[in-house]
Motif scaffolding. Structure first.
Motif, PDB file in Angstrom:
ATOM      1  N   ARG B 362       0.805  -1.218   0.000  1.00  0.00           N
ATOM      2  CA  ARG B 362       0.000   0.000   0.000  1.00  0.00           C
ATOM      3  C   ARG B 362       0.844   1.278   0.000  1.00  0.00           C
ATOM      4  N   LEU B 363       2.113   1.137   0.262  1.00  0.00           N
ATOM      5  CA  LEU B 363       2.949   2.342   0.306  1.00  0.00           C
ATOM      6  C   LEU B 363       2.977   3.020  -1.062  1.00  0.00           C
ATOM      7  N   PRO B 364       2.768   4.316  -1.110  1.00  0.00           N
ATOM      8  CA  PRO B 364       2.765   5.002  -2.407  1.00  0.00           C
ATOM      9  C   PRO B 364       4.069   4.812  -3.172  1.00  0.00           C
ATOM     10  N   SER B 365       5.175   4.883  -2.459  1.00  0.00           N
ATOM     11  CA  SER B 365       6.451   4.775  -3.166  1.00  0.00           C
ATOM     12  C   SER B 365       6.623   3.379  -3.763  1.00  0.00           C
ATOM     13  N   PHE B 366       6.091   2.386  -3.052  1.00  0.00           N
ATOM     14  CA  PHE B 366       6.214   1.033  -3.573  1.00  0.00           C
ATOM     15  C   PHE B 366       5.308   0.835  -4.781  1.00  0.00           C
ATOM     16  N   ALA B 435      17.281  21.727   1.447  1.00  0.00           N
ATOM     17  CA  ALA B 435      17.015  22.020   0.033  1.00  0.00           C
ATOM     18  C   ALA B 435      17.033  20.739  -0.788  1.00  0.00           C
ATOM     19  N   CYS B 436      17.964  19.863  -0.472  1.00  0.00           N
ATOM     20  CA  CYS B 436      18.058  18.616  -1.233  1.00  0.00           C
ATOM     21  C   CYS B 436      16.901  17.680  -0.927  1.00  0.00           C
ATOM     22  N   LEU B 437      16.441  17.729   0.317  1.00  0.00           N
ATOM     23  CA  LEU B 437      15.325  16.848   0.656  1.00  0.00           C
ATOM     24  C   LEU B 437      14.037  17.335   0.023  1.00  0.00           C
ATOM     25  N   GLU B 438      13.942  18.640  -0.102  1.00  0.00           N
ATOM     26  CA  GLU B 438      12.671  19.214  -0.514  1.00  0.00           C
ATOM     27  C   GLU B 438      12.316  18.799  -1.942  1.00  0.00           C
ATOM     28  N   ASN B 439      13.199  19.097  -2.855  1.00  0.00           N
ATOM     29  CA  ASN B 439      12.965  18.625  -4.224  1.00  0.00           C
ATOM     30  C   ASN B 439      14.308  18.515  -4.921  1.00  0.00           C
ATOM     31  N   GLN B 440      14.236  18.227  -6.193  1.00  0.00           N
ATOM     32  CA  GLN B 440      15.491  18.023  -6.908  1.00  0.00           C
ATOM     33  C   GLN B 440      16.280  19.327  -6.933  1.00  0.00           C
ATOM     34  N   VAL B 441      17.364  19.292  -6.226  1.00  0.00           N
ATOM     35  CA  VAL B 441      18.055  20.550  -5.952  1.00  0.00           C
ATOM     36  C   VAL B 441      18.572  21.200  -7.234  1.00  0.00           C
ATOM     37  N   ARG B 567      11.658  10.374  -3.502  1.00  0.00           N
ATOM     38  CA  ARG B 567      11.594   9.664  -4.788  1.00  0.00           C
ATOM     39  C   ARG B 567      12.021   8.215  -4.645  1.00  0.00           C
ATOM     40  N   LYS B 568      12.575   7.924  -3.487  1.00  0.00           N
ATOM     41  CA  LYS B 568      13.129   6.590  -3.291  1.00  0.00           C
ATOM     42  C   LYS B 568      12.044   5.616  -2.860  1.00  0.00           C
ATOM     43  N   THR B 569      12.129   4.412  -3.355  1.00  0.00           N
ATOM     44  CA  THR B 569      11.161   3.402  -2.947  1.00  0.00           C
ATOM     45  C   THR B 569      11.383   3.048  -1.482  1.00  0.00           C
ATOM     46  N   LEU B 570      10.296   2.828  -0.779  1.00  0.00           N
ATOM     47  CA  LEU B 570      10.289   2.447   0.631  1.00  0.00           C
ATOM     48  C   LEU B 570      10.825   3.529   1.564  1.00  0.00           C
ATOM     49  N   HIS B 571      10.854   4.764   1.084  1.00  0.00           N
ATOM     50  CA  HIS B 571      11.369   5.811   1.981  1.00  0.00           C
ATOM     51  C   HIS B 571      10.469   5.994   3.181  1.00  0.00           C
ATOM     52  N   GLU B 572       9.181   5.607   3.072  1.00  0.00           N
ATOM     53  CA  GLU B 572       8.250   5.804   4.183  1.00  0.00           C
ATOM     54  C   GLU B 572       8.686   5.051   5.435  1.00  0.00           C
ATOM     55  N   ILE B 573       9.462   4.008   5.212  1.00  0.00           N
ATOM     56  CA  ILE B 573       9.844   3.190   6.363  1.00  0.00           C
ATOM     57  C   ILE B 573      10.795   3.946   7.287  1.00  0.00           C
ATOM     58  N   VAL B 574      11.677   4.702   6.725  1.00  0.00           N
ATOM     59  CA  VAL B 574      12.679   5.342   7.581  1.00  0.00           C
ATOM     60  C   VAL B 574      12.493   6.846   7.731  1.00  0.00           C
ATOM     61  N   TYR B 575      11.666   7.454   6.897  1.00  0.00           N
ATOM     62  CA  TYR B 575      11.517   8.897   7.002  1.00  0.00           C
ATOM     63  C   TYR B 575      10.267   9.261   7.760  1.00  0.00           C
ATOM     64  N   PHE B 576      10.398  10.208   8.668  1.00  0.00           N
ATOM     65  CA  PHE B 576       9.237  10.727   9.383  1.00  0.00           C
ATOM     66  C   PHE B 576       8.870  12.056   8.757  1.00  0.00           C
ATOM     67  N   ASN B 577       7.632  12.145   8.294  1.00  0.00           N
ATOM     68  CA  ASN B 577       7.289  13.310   7.483  1.00  0.00           C
ATOM     69  C   ASN B 577       6.128  14.139   7.986  1.00  0.00           C
ATOM     70  N   THR B 578       5.493  13.712   9.070  1.00  0.00           N
ATOM     71  CA  THR B 578       4.293  14.432   9.488  1.00  0.00           C
ATOM     72  C   THR B 578       4.658  15.633  10.342  1.00  0.00           C
TER      73      THR B 578
END
Lengths: 573, 706
Positions: B362-366, B435-441, B567-578
């Motif tokens: 169900r992960l969007p990146s996946f 800046a790099c995390l936000e979008n393609q720098v 943009r990376k697959t499975l980034h939801e697992i390690v990144y906290f974004n809320t």
């Protein structure tokens, strides 16, 4: 070409070819001019805006505010709660003068359109629109005003720009020329960066001046300044008008004329029971949302955070539910902060006496706190949940109380969950206290009525039933000696005898002493004084100096309560 | 007002585990324990790391302080009787410790400081805070209490009753302190030689007494003055050293103390590291490393940094926010069990349940990843769990590699951008990171302009930058960048060659210049202009070509490795974004919540009747909202009768027109009661208060109206 400014700060000597120097002198202004060509359209626009009495400084200010807000992530998607759309400027606005009839007007307006939302109909009430400060677009921060002040100052400064540069830009405006002469002296101090900035400002200035017809004599920036000054002075005047200590214009009607009997606490309660709670379903839904967080709260409490709840509506029921559903199996302390006689001391005592089973007294709350801290550090199996309803209540909001509570809450095995309601509640805490508390904020808007919290308040409209006072009277007196009770009785009786005398000043000390002696209650006036001090400490009596300098004693309780009290005393004896 | 509830003793021992609270959401009840354990171990690791960082950063400062303390009482130690020494020793050695405005962090600093001192200099340390010392008496009391207690801690229990007595009996005065000090030092001298030896390895025979005033600014002047004057009288017998904790500036000492008092102090200034630098180190060590599997998303990091910069400058609070992020992440993301070291994660992938596999699908990146695959692979991924697990392992590995590379290239880019004028991409590496995390720098304007500027770097700068880059890559253990290192080194040698070639030419140019020095300005200008003309038409020099090449190479590195994480697959697992959660809990705005609730109840109570637009509210709103709205129309004082009437008009209109026919100014009791309740609620909230200026009036406490 190697740019001389490309060295990233610090003084450095570097070889710069002469041609580059030349280029630098000759070309750069050219570049600037070219760059500035985009500017005019923009500045004309802003100028038009200015004429509409909206200074772009203001816009800039709002923009900056927004930037800050955005930077804090305010605009990030919001799950629930917190009107994220509301900016600070709306909440903390200026006071504006009000007319007396305003409230009635709004009321009738609200009443006229039943069941519908009321859009302020401007055509109906023209005076309303005329009142500019009232209309929403003009609300501002106090901060904002200051920044305006600052900016207008800066504008003046900016307009005194380097003479040299202007020449180069060949400004045709004679006004500018004349002004620049006056400013030539300070031009040398400006450094490269400022010059660049200034040059854009200048070109911005120039074009609108051209765009205007030649007949308009005041140059733009003074005009703008004038407008701003006008606006400023308006604001300032309004502020002081609103805060002047002159007579307040409100109608003179009183509740008495309304022939309305004052309700006492009990009837009020009964009446409110009759009134159905509005939006019960929605409120229930809100509560359920909050209740789903209970396990999360427990987790975070255990991880060393403390939790504070805020938002409109009583959070008492919510915390109570939390207590009954989660804390049943652990030791916990519930503190009703809204209770008018709560003190930090009583909180600490209930911890030492009931949780730690310690018998003994302490010299000061600080000692007591130290004892508690020591005990909790020694025995790691001790755990205590503390629930405080209304941490910001009158009695607990003091600096020292908060300090003690904060220190208490910083213990790893004391878990604090509290609620705050007052709009200025966060002002209680400075950085040090905040770090001790280690709060996690949770918004729990419940919209439920503050039944318990307001019931203790001597509310404006509620007639004091006196039941509270009565119970405290008997409570205190029961702990006193027989003689002391007699003394108080004497005073009470005397006061009741004089209840029809509206100008009754109280019983003078000398008379009282005489009476007490006659009743064999005291043997010297010192003993009487000592006794009175005790009464005064318990707020049982009040003393007043009369016109003759004598001391008058008064029981600050209404007559009916006093009668009740005496009757009860008679029963007891 | 206080009620203690104790459970029955039977139940009491059923102490609840924190784990139980962890996953009480219905959808993902499995793996909660594992998640909790992972979360805790990760947090503990990070906590240790932060403490280590703090210690390292403070080391310099503490070393200086320690050597100062050693120096300060050397005369006392040697018992010299020289006149100069005597004069000098009237002064109390004082260390003014400037710590910065982040008061929150000071506590930790002082705690570790006293630990360090205890280990190195003296067992006699007292930490005083202004809030405990409203008067000189309290100060002395506190001081003696701490000193004598610490004595107990150091020594054995046998002396306890003696000390206990002394503490209670002896009057709090300087002389009793001196007596105590003498007895203590004598005892260690004579009675227990064995002990002395053990302690003298660490402390001297007569160690100084260190008194730390944690918050010097908040002490009352009187107390401070008295204390200093008194103790300077006894400095000969009682080797006192003061340490002032200062949050603002050292000038405060002189504004707090008159000259006569401050002349009794021999002040030396110590400056702690600024909290901004501390933060950079923390970010460097915690976030810009592949060591910790947990990562912060761009918005979250931005919120944390902004709270730091706009509100408190407190590193402790930053770490607290970081902790909250970890907890939230592990609490809300069931897949966070995979957020651990790669080896463990791979094991855990194998034991994933079917449910968890579904979670992954169900992960969007996946999903994006699946869509990019060939159709038969897609089916396999979506249907076969075992195949999915294989792929997940591979993807996790990729993610790990990505992080390692990311950090290196980021540092590299930072070296470049931080040498540019005006720092288009930010001065700090954290800004670049955001800046790099936000979008393609590389799509941003700032990046474009910084490349432009990099193309104009002079050679020496460029060479140093390249050397730094090489160092960065060499320091990494991975093989990934071997080629890159080679390439960079090649650039360096090319520059070296250029330089050799250039030097010869340079000589000729300078000689040429030497000649021209003697001509007049006009001629010089002319020739220079000519020179310039010729230069302009000329092709790029070798150096410039090389420079372009270098910049292009860096650019290619950036495009390759600094892909934003989402943009990376499975980034939801390690990144906290809320980020919103974080802001809600750490940087709440209670006043705004109240404002919204009062002005726009529909925000909370989703009832159509409450829906309204603009600044108005529906007249069916809860009582308190109506009362609030009405009170906004008033000035400083509000007439209760008018208010009540207005309120009843509104309420009656809602309830129906049948009632209002007869009632002129007699208000229904129920409405009256409702009004009373609403008004007292407003009083509780702090919008109004009773006023005695006029009968039946209340005063408003807020400004304006909205």
């Amino acid at each position: 070409m190697s740019q001389p400014e490309g060295k990233g700060g610090g003084l450095r000597v570097k070889f710069v070819p002469d041609e580059d120097v030349l280029k630098h002198i000759a070309d750069n202004p050219g570049i600037k001019v070219r760059k500035d060509k985009i500017q005019p359209t923009v500045s004309v626009k802003t100028f038009v805006k200015k004429l509409e009495n909206i200074s772009d400084d203001e816009a800039q200010e709002i923009l900056e505010e927004k930037k800050y807000v955005a930077a804090l992530g305010m605009c990030a998607q919001d799950s629930m709660g917190n009107g994220s759309s509301v900016s600070g400027g709306e909440v903390y606005s200026f006071q504006t003068p009000k007319r007396a009839s305003k409230m009635a007007e709004l009321a009738s307006e609200l009443a006229q359109t039943p069941g519908q939302s009321v859009a302020p109909d401007h055509s109906k009430c023209p005076e309303k629109t005329a009142k500019t400060p009232q209309s929403s677009s003009n609300y501002m921060f106090l901060m904002h005003v200051f920044s305006l002040l600052l900016q207008s100052k800066r504008k003046e400064f900016v307009s005194t720009t380097p003479y040299r540069l202007r020449k180069r830009l060949a400004a045709p405006d004679p006004y500018l020329e004349s002004e620049s002469e006056y400013s030539a002296s300070c031009s040398e101090e400006e450094d490269e960066e400022d010059q660049k900035e200034v040059s854009t400002v200048l070109s911005g200035q120039k074009t609108p001046a051209k765009a205007m017809t030649a007949s308009t004599p005041p140059p733009r920036n003074t005009l703008a300044k004038k407008i701003k000054e006008n606006k400023m002075s308006n604001l300032v005047e309004e502020y002081f008008e609103a805060h002047s200590s002159s007579k307040v214009l409100t109608s003179d009607r009183t509740l008495q004329k309304l022939r309305k009997r004052r309700l006492d606490q009990q009837t009020l309660h009964d009446l409110l029971k009759k009134a159905p709670l509005a939006y019960a379903a929605e409120i229930k839904e809100l509560n359920q949302q909050h209740e789903s967080l209970f396990s999360k709260w427990m987790l975070q409490l255990h991880l060393g955070f403390n939790i504070v709840l805020y938002g409109l509506g009583s959070k008492r029921d919510l915390l109570e539910k939390f207590r009954t559903s989660v804390l049943q199996d652990s030791v916990h302390l519930v503190v009703n902060g809204y209770f008018p006689s709560i003190t930090v001391r009583s909180i600490l005592s209930s911890i030492t006496e009931e949780v730690l089973d310690h018998i003994g007294t302490f010299r000061s709350p600080l000692d007591q706190l130290e004892f508690i801290i020591k005990r909790f550090k020694e025995d790691s199996s001790l755990e205590l949940y503390v629930l405080i309803h209304n941490l910001d209540s009158q009695m607990l909001r003091g600096e020292r109380s908060q300090q003690i509570l904060a220190q208490l809450s910083s213990l790893p095995s004391i878990y604090l969950i509290a609620s705050v309601d007052h709009i200025n509640a966060p002002l209680m805490w400075d950085q040090a206290k905040l770090s001790l508390y280690n709060w996690l904020w949770y918004e729990t808007t419940t919209f439920s009525p503050y039944v318990e919290e307001t019931s203790y308040e001597n509310s404006l409209l509620v007639q004091q039933s006196g039941s509270l006072a009565l119970s405290s009277l008997t409570h205190v007196l029961r702990s006193l000696t027989l003689n002391a009770r007699g003394i108080f009785r004497l005073l009470a009786q005397y006061q009741l005898e004089n209840k029809d005398n509206t100008s009754y000043p109280g019983l003078s000390f000398q008379d009282f002493y005489q009476q007490c002696r006659e009743a064999f209650l005291v043997n010297s006036d010192l003993t009487l004084r000592a006794q009175l001090t005790e009464f005064r400490d318990h707020k049982l009596i009040r003393t007043k100096r009369g016109a003759d300098g004598a001391e008058y004693l008064l029981i600050p309780v209404d007559d009916s309560t006093l009668t009740d009290f005496l009757e009860k005393e008679d029963e007891d004896v | 007002g206080c009620f203690v509830f104790k459970p029955s003793p039977k139940k009491r021992r059923v102490s609840q585990k924190t784990v139980n609270h962890f996953g009480e959401r219905k959808d993902d009840s499995e793996d909660t324990e594992l998640r909790y354990v992972t979360c805790q171990s990760l947090w503990n690791e990070i906590k240790l790391e932060t403490e280590q960082i703090q210690e390292d950063l403070n080391k310099q400062l503490f070393d200086n302080l320690v050597s100062f303390l050693r120096r300060s009482h050397s005369e006392f130690q040697e018992k010299t009787t020289e006149w100069t020494c005597q004069m000098k020793s009237r002064e109390i050695p004082t260390a003014a410790l400037v710590l910065g405005v982040n008061v929150t962090d000071h506590d930790l600093t002082f705690r570790s400081l006293s630990e360090v001192l205890q280990n190195n200099i003296t067992p006699y340390i007292a930490l005083l805070e202004a809030k405990d010392c409203p008067g000189i008496k309290n100060l002395m009391q506190k001081l003696m209490g701490q000193l004598m207690n610490c004595y107990i801690d150091v020594d054995s229990l046998e002396d306890e009753d003696y000390v206990q007595v002394s503490q209670n009996r002896i009057r709090c005065s300087m002389s009793s302190l001196i007596n105590w000090y003498e007895s203590v030092t004598k005892k260690t001298d004579s009675e227990t030689p064995r002990k002395r030896r053990s302690s003298s390895s660490r402390h001297w025979q007569s160690p100084p007494v260190v008194v730390i005033l944690k918050d010097m600014e908040s002490f009352t002047t009187k107390v401070l003055q008295d204390f200093i004057v008194i103790s300077s009288q006894h400095i000969r017998e009682f080797p006192l050293v003061l340490i002032f904790g200062i949050a603002t500036s050292p000038m405060i000492i002189h504004s707090l103390l008159p000259h006569s008092v401050s002349s009794l102090l021999c002040i030396e200034l110590f400056q702690s590291l600024s909290s901004k630098e501390h933060l950079s180190t923390i970010i460097d060590k915690l976030l810009l490393t592949a060591r910790f599997p947990f990562k912060l998303g761009e918005k979250v990091l931005q919120v944390l940094i902004n709270i730091f910069l706009y509100h408190d400058f407190s590193v402790q609070n930053f770490i607290k926010g970081f902790q909250l992020c970890i907890v939230e992440h592990f609490y809300s993301q069931p897949l966070s069990i995979l957020c651990c070291q790669l080896v463990d994660a791979k094991k855990r992938v194998n034991s994933l349940s079917h449910n968890q596999c579904e979670n992954i699908r169900r992960l969007p990146s996946f999903r994006r990843y699946v869509e990019s695959q060939a159709s038969e692979k897609q089916i396999a991924l979506l249907t076969t769990d075992s195949y999915l697990k294989e792929i997940i392992q591979k993807l996790l590995e990729d993610l790990q590699v990505y992080h390692e590379n990311y950090v290196l290239v980021l540092r590299c880019l930072h070296v470049f951008t931080s040498s540019l004028p005006k720092y288009p991409l930010g001065k700090q590496i954290r800004e670049l990171h955001c800046a790099c995390l936000e979008n393609q720098v590389w799509e941003t304007e700032e990046y474009e302009s910084s490349l432009q500027l990099a193309r104009m770097l002079n050679k020496s700068d460029l060479v140093t930058v390249l050397q730094q880059c090489v160092e960065i890559f060499v320091s990494s253990s991975g093989k990934e960048f071997d080629k890159t290192i080679e390439k960079l080194k090649e650039f360096l040698t090319q520059f070296q060659k250029l330089e050799d070639a250039f030097q010869e030419r340079d000589v000729s140019v300078s000689s040429q210049k030497e000649l021209q020095k003697k001509t007049d300005l006009y001629h010089l200008q002319k020739t220079l202009l000519e020179l310039k003309e010729s230069r302009r038409s000329k092709k790029l020099t070798k150096f410039e070509m090389l420079r372009f090449e270098v910049v292009d190479y860096i650019d290619s590195l950036v495009r390759n490795y600094l892909v934003p994480a989402d943009r990376k697959t499975l980034h939801e697992i390690v990144y906290f974004n809320t980020a919103s959660v974080l802001r809600e809990h750490l940087n709440a705005a209670p006043r705004i919540a109240l404002h919204t609730a009062l002005n726009n109840p529909y925000w909370y109570l989703k009832n159509q009747a409450l829906k309204s637009d603009g600044g108005s509210i529906s007249n069916k709103a809860p009582d308190i909202c109506i009362v609030y709205k009405l009170h906004l129309e008033c000035g400083r004082l509000i007439n209760l009768v008018d208010w009540l009437e207005a309120f009843s008009t509104v309420v009656m209109a809602v309830e129906g027109p049948n009632a209002d026919a007869a009632s002129s100014d007699q208000v229904d009791d129920v409405i009256h009661a409702r009004f009373i309740r609403a008004v007292s609620e407003l009083e509780l909230l702090g919008f109004i208060k009773p006023s005695k200026q006029k009968t039946d009036h209340v005063a408003r406490l807020t400004w304006g109206g909205c």
